[in-house]
Scaffold this motif. Structure first.
Motif, PDB file in Angstrom:
ATOM      1  N   LYS A 176       0.816  -1.216   0.000  1.00 61.11           N
ATOM      2  CA  LYS A 176       0.000   0.000   0.000  1.00 61.11           C
ATOM      3  C   LYS A 176       0.848   1.265   0.000  1.00 61.11           C
ATOM      4  N   GLY A 177       2.136   1.116   0.198  1.00 62.12           N
ATOM      5  CA  GLY A 177       3.027   2.267   0.225  1.00 62.12           C
ATOM      6  C   GLY A 177       3.982   2.255  -0.944  1.00 62.12           C
ATOM      7  N   PRO A 178       5.254   2.599  -0.700  1.00 66.64           N
ATOM      8  CA  PRO A 178       6.272   2.593  -1.766  1.00 66.64           C
ATOM      9  C   PRO A 178       6.470   1.184  -2.330  1.00 66.64           C
ATOM     10  N   PRO A 179       6.967   1.082  -3.553  1.00 70.80           N
ATOM     11  CA  PRO A 179       7.196  -0.230  -4.170  1.00 70.80           C
ATOM     12  C   PRO A 179       8.151  -1.086  -3.342  1.00 70.80           C
ATOM     13  N   GLN A 180       7.883  -2.390  -3.337  1.00 71.14           N
ATOM     14  CA  GLN A 180       8.701  -3.339  -2.600  1.00 71.14           C
ATOM     15  C   GLN A 180       8.931  -4.587  -3.443  1.00 71.14           C
ATOM     16  N   SER A 181      10.032  -5.239  -3.187  1.00 70.53           N
ATOM     17  CA  SER A 181      10.298  -6.560  -3.760  1.00 70.53           C
ATOM     18  C   SER A 181      10.266  -7.588  -2.643  1.00 70.53           C
ATOM     19  N   PHE A 182       9.828  -8.785  -2.994  1.00 69.83           N
ATOM     20  CA  PHE A 182       9.705  -9.854  -2.002  1.00 69.83           C
ATOM     21  C   PHE A 182      10.592 -11.016  -2.408  1.00 69.83           C
ATOM     22  N   LYS A 183      11.265 -11.569  -1.415  1.00 68.87           N
ATOM     23  CA  LYS A 183      12.109 -12.745  -1.634  1.00 68.87           C
ATOM     24  C   LYS A 183      11.741 -13.805  -0.594  1.00 68.87           C
ATOM     25  N   TYR A 184      11.533 -15.011  -1.062  1.00 74.76           N
ATOM     26  CA  TYR A 184      11.273 -16.151  -0.187  1.00 74.76           C
ATOM     27  C   TYR A 184      12.382 -17.170  -0.407  1.00 74.76           C
ATOM     28  N   PHE A 185      13.054 -17.534   0.687  1.00 72.92           N
ATOM     29  CA  PHE A 185      14.137 -18.511   0.618  1.00 72.92           C
ATOM     30  C   PHE A 185      13.636 -19.826   1.206  1.00 72.92           C
ATOM     31  N   LEU A 186      13.578 -20.857   0.359  1.00 78.44           N
ATOM     32  CA  LEU A 186      12.998 -22.136   0.740  1.00 78.44           C
ATOM     33  C   LEU A 186      14.077 -23.212   0.832  1.00 78.44           C
ATOM     34  N   LYS A 187      14.031 -23.974   1.905  1.00 82.46           N
ATOM     35  CA  LYS A 187      14.875 -25.169   2.033  1.00 82.46           C
ATOM     36  C   LYS A 187      13.965 -26.377   1.829  1.00 82.46           C
ATOM     37  N   TYR A 233      12.047 -12.195   3.028  1.00 82.42           N
ATOM     38  CA  TYR A 233      12.830 -10.964   3.051  1.00 82.42           C
ATOM     39  C   TYR A 233      12.133  -9.945   2.153  1.00 82.42           C
ATOM     40  N   THR A 234      11.881  -8.746   2.678  1.00 78.81           N
ATOM     41  CA  THR A 234      11.236  -7.672   1.931  1.00 78.81           C
ATOM     42  C   THR A 234      12.212  -6.533   1.739  1.00 78.81           C
ATOM     43  N   GLN A 235      12.271  -6.004   0.507  1.00 76.76           N
ATOM     44  CA  GLN A 235      13.235  -4.959   0.189  1.00 76.76           C
ATOM     45  C   GLN A 235      12.523  -3.756  -0.429  1.00 76.76           C
ATOM     46  N   PRO A 236      12.548  -2.597   0.236  1.00 77.41           N
ATOM     47  CA  PRO A 236      11.997  -1.373  -0.379  1.00 77.41           C
ATOM     48  C   PRO A 236      12.820  -0.989  -1.608  1.00 77.41           C
ATOM     49  N   LEU A 237      12.172  -0.432  -2.618  1.00 68.06           N
ATOM     50  CA  LEU A 237      12.837  -0.125  -3.877  1.00 68.06           C
ATOM     51  C   LEU A 237      13.017   1.373  -4.058  1.00 68.06           C
ATOM     52  N   GLU A 238      14.100   1.706  -4.704  1.00 64.45           N
ATOM     53  CA  GLU A 238      14.333   3.094  -5.089  1.00 64.45           C
ATOM     54  C   GLU A 238      13.494   3.409  -6.327  1.00 64.45           C
ATOM     55  N   PRO A 239      13.146   4.668  -6.546  1.00 65.25           N
ATOM     56  CA  PRO A 239      12.357   5.035  -7.741  1.00 65.25           C
ATOM     57  C   PRO A 239      13.043   4.582  -9.025  1.00 65.25           C
ATOM     58  N   GLY A 240      12.252   4.029  -9.926  1.00 63.41           N
ATOM     59  CA  GLY A 240      12.777   3.568 -11.206  1.00 63.41           C
ATOM     60  C   GLY A 240      13.058   2.083 -11.273  1.00 63.41           C
ATOM     61  N   LEU A 290       9.096 -10.592  -7.417  1.00 64.52           N
ATOM     62  CA  LEU A 290       8.824 -11.639  -6.423  1.00 64.52           C
ATOM     63  C   LEU A 290       9.712 -12.818  -6.772  1.00 64.52           C
ATOM     64  N   ASP A 291      10.640 -13.143  -5.893  1.00 56.43           N
ATOM     65  CA  ASP A 291      11.583 -14.234  -6.139  1.00 56.43           C
ATOM     66  C   ASP A 291      11.386 -15.329  -5.109  1.00 56.43           C
ATOM     67  N   VAL A 292      11.305 -16.551  -5.589  1.00 55.03           N
ATOM     68  CA  VAL A 292      11.225 -17.726  -4.727  1.00 55.03           C
ATOM     69  C   VAL A 292      12.505 -18.529  -4.945  1.00 55.03           C
ATOM     70  N   HIS A 293      13.443 -18.403  -4.018  1.00 52.91           N
ATOM     71  CA  HIS A 293      14.705 -19.134  -4.088  1.00 52.91           C
ATOM     72  C   HIS A 293      14.528 -20.488  -3.397  1.00 52.91           C
ATOM     73  N   TYR A 294      14.926 -21.547  -4.045  1.00 51.88           N
ATOM     74  CA  TYR A 294      14.802 -22.874  -3.461  1.00 51.88           C
ATOM     75  C   TYR A 294      16.127 -23.619  -3.546  1.00 51.88           C
ATOM     76  N   ASP A 295      16.377 -24.410  -2.524  1.00 50.52           N
ATOM     77  CA  ASP A 295      17.591 -25.225  -2.473  1.00 50.52           C
ATOM     78  C   ASP A 295      17.216 -26.546  -1.807  1.00 50.52           C
ATOM     79  N   LEU A 296      17.766 -27.647  -2.281  1.00 48.30           N
ATOM     80  CA  LEU A 296      17.392 -28.962  -1.775  1.00 48.30           C
ATOM     81  C   LEU A 296      18.304 -29.409  -0.647  1.00 48.30           C
ATOM     82  N   SER A 297      17.695 -30.023   0.343  1.00 48.52           N
ATOM     83  CA  SER A 297      18.439 -30.552   1.480  1.00 48.52           C
ATOM     84  C   SER A 297      18.998 -31.933   1.140  1.00 48.52           C
ATOM     85  N   PRO A 298      20.178 -32.291   1.661  1.00 53.55           N
ATOM     86  CA  PRO A 298      20.727 -33.632   1.444  1.00 53.55           C
ATOM     87  C   PRO A 298      20.102 -34.685   2.348  1.00 53.55           C
ATOM     88  N   ILE A 299      19.163 -34.270   3.184  1.00 51.00           N
ATOM     89  CA  ILE A 299      18.502 -35.183   4.116  1.00 51.00           C
ATOM     90  C   ILE A 299      17.128 -35.561   3.572  1.00 51.00           C
TER      91      ILE A 299
END
Length: 337
Positions: free
Chosen positions: A234-245, A269-276, A281-290
């Motif tokens: 609802k405010g300034p632009p933001q980027s979203f990152k989700y880190f999944l194991k 993790y949420t990151q406010p963006l500078e103008p321009g 929306l990034d979904v980072h995934y990495d697999l566990s060896p277990i």
């Protein structure tokens, strides 16, 4: 000496005239029957309920490709503008406009109120074909499809549409990410003269609802942390990152059938963006060896019979002992009178 089979009986039957039945004995017997019945029902229910046993070990199996299931809603990004990219450390770079055969994604157009526009889904024009030669990646451009895509983006952005994205995609079993953003329009970056009087819509609001995000088939009792996640900007632009194991999981049902799937934990993790800057929306995934093994098979029938005999026999033994105490107390009270 003649042997009688009846001599082996452990349950001696007294003569009828030596047996005395009392009211308090009947009450104790009824209580014992009720207790035995309750314990029987409890053990029967426990036998049929799920008995989940979880084990963890090093994953030594060679598994198939990883299937990602997605169901997201973007109320402020039109379907033509929304870009879906799959990137991984093995060099894979595919998106929904590049003939990606491993992406089975559907896009449904939404109006400003979030309701579907018609019943037909939006098909992203396939304007790019990425060819990996080993040394480099080459891009083949379909100019006609690219121009049609640009027209769609302008039209949907003008009506302030949203997009409902759902489907599956098969990715390599290496670390990677899903990238949701405005189409980077590689075609127009390489050939800016194609734009002419057209313009690429700018979107600054990447509000989203994650209805479902999972890896592989579902099993009973599975919980996906991101299911039902809502993030509204609802405010300034933001980027979203989700880190999944992502943890490989083998689920065995009561019949011993195995379902190979995955669970995951998440960090946001949420990151406010500078103008321009363009929100993403990034979904980072990495697999566990277990690998986690979940076994729902109940105890054996013999184990159930042993427990059943123990609780029911114990109930009647307690009843018999209680009857002796009650009888002794009643006789004592009678003598005192």
């Amino acid at each position: 000496m003649k042997f009688k089979l009846s001599s082996l009986s452990a349950y001696v039957k007294p003569e009828a005239h030596l047996v005395q039945q009392t009211v308090h004995g009947a009450l104790v017997t009824l209580c014992g029957i009720l207790l035995a019945a309750m314990l029987f029902v409890h053990e029967l229910g426990s036998f049929y309920r799920q008995h989940r046993v979880t084990q963890m070990s090093v994953d030594l199996a060679r598994r198939n490709a990883l299937t990602i299931n997605i169901d997201l809603t973007f109320p402020a990004i039109p379907c033509a503008v929304l870009s879906i990219d799959v990137l991984d450390i093995a060099g894979t770079a595919e998106n929904d406009a590049s003939y990606a055969h491993h992406m089975h994604i559907h896009k449904l157009r939404l109006d400003g109120a979030g309701k579907p526009i018609g019943k037909a889904e939006y098909h992203t024009p396939q304007s790019q074909q990425i060819m990996d030669t080993g040394a480099e990646q080459l891009v083949s451009v379909n100019i006609q499809e690219a121009m049609q895509h640009l027209v769609d983006m302008e039209e949907e952005a003008e009506h302030h549409e949203g997009c409902h994205v759902y489907g599956t995609m098969d990715v390599k079993r290496v670390a990677g990410r899903l990238h949701f953003s405005v189409h980077q329009n590689m075609v127009f970056q390489m050939l800016p003269q194609l734009l002419g009087a057209h313009r690429i819509p700018k979107v600054a609001n990447i509000s989203h609802t994650i209805k479902h995000l999972g890896f592989g088939p579902h099993y009973p009792g599975q919980l996906n942390p991101l299911d039902g996640y809502v993030r509204m900007v609802k405010g300034p632009p933001q980027s979203f990152k989700y880190f999944l194991k992502v943890v490989p999981t083998e689920y065995y049902n009561r019949l011993g059938r195995v379902t190979e799937t995955h669970q995951y934990s998440v960090t946001e993790y949420t990151q406010p963006l500078e103008p321009g800057y363009v929100p993403t929306l990034d979904v980072h995934y990495d697999l566990s060896p277990i690998v986690m093994t979940i076994n729902e098979r109940p105890p054996s029938l013999l184990h159930f019979v042993v427990r059943l005999c123990a609780v029911v026999g114990g109930a009647f033994a307690i009843t018999r002992m209680t009857d002796r105490w009650v009888d002794w107390f009643v006789r004592l009270v009678t003598k005192l009178k």
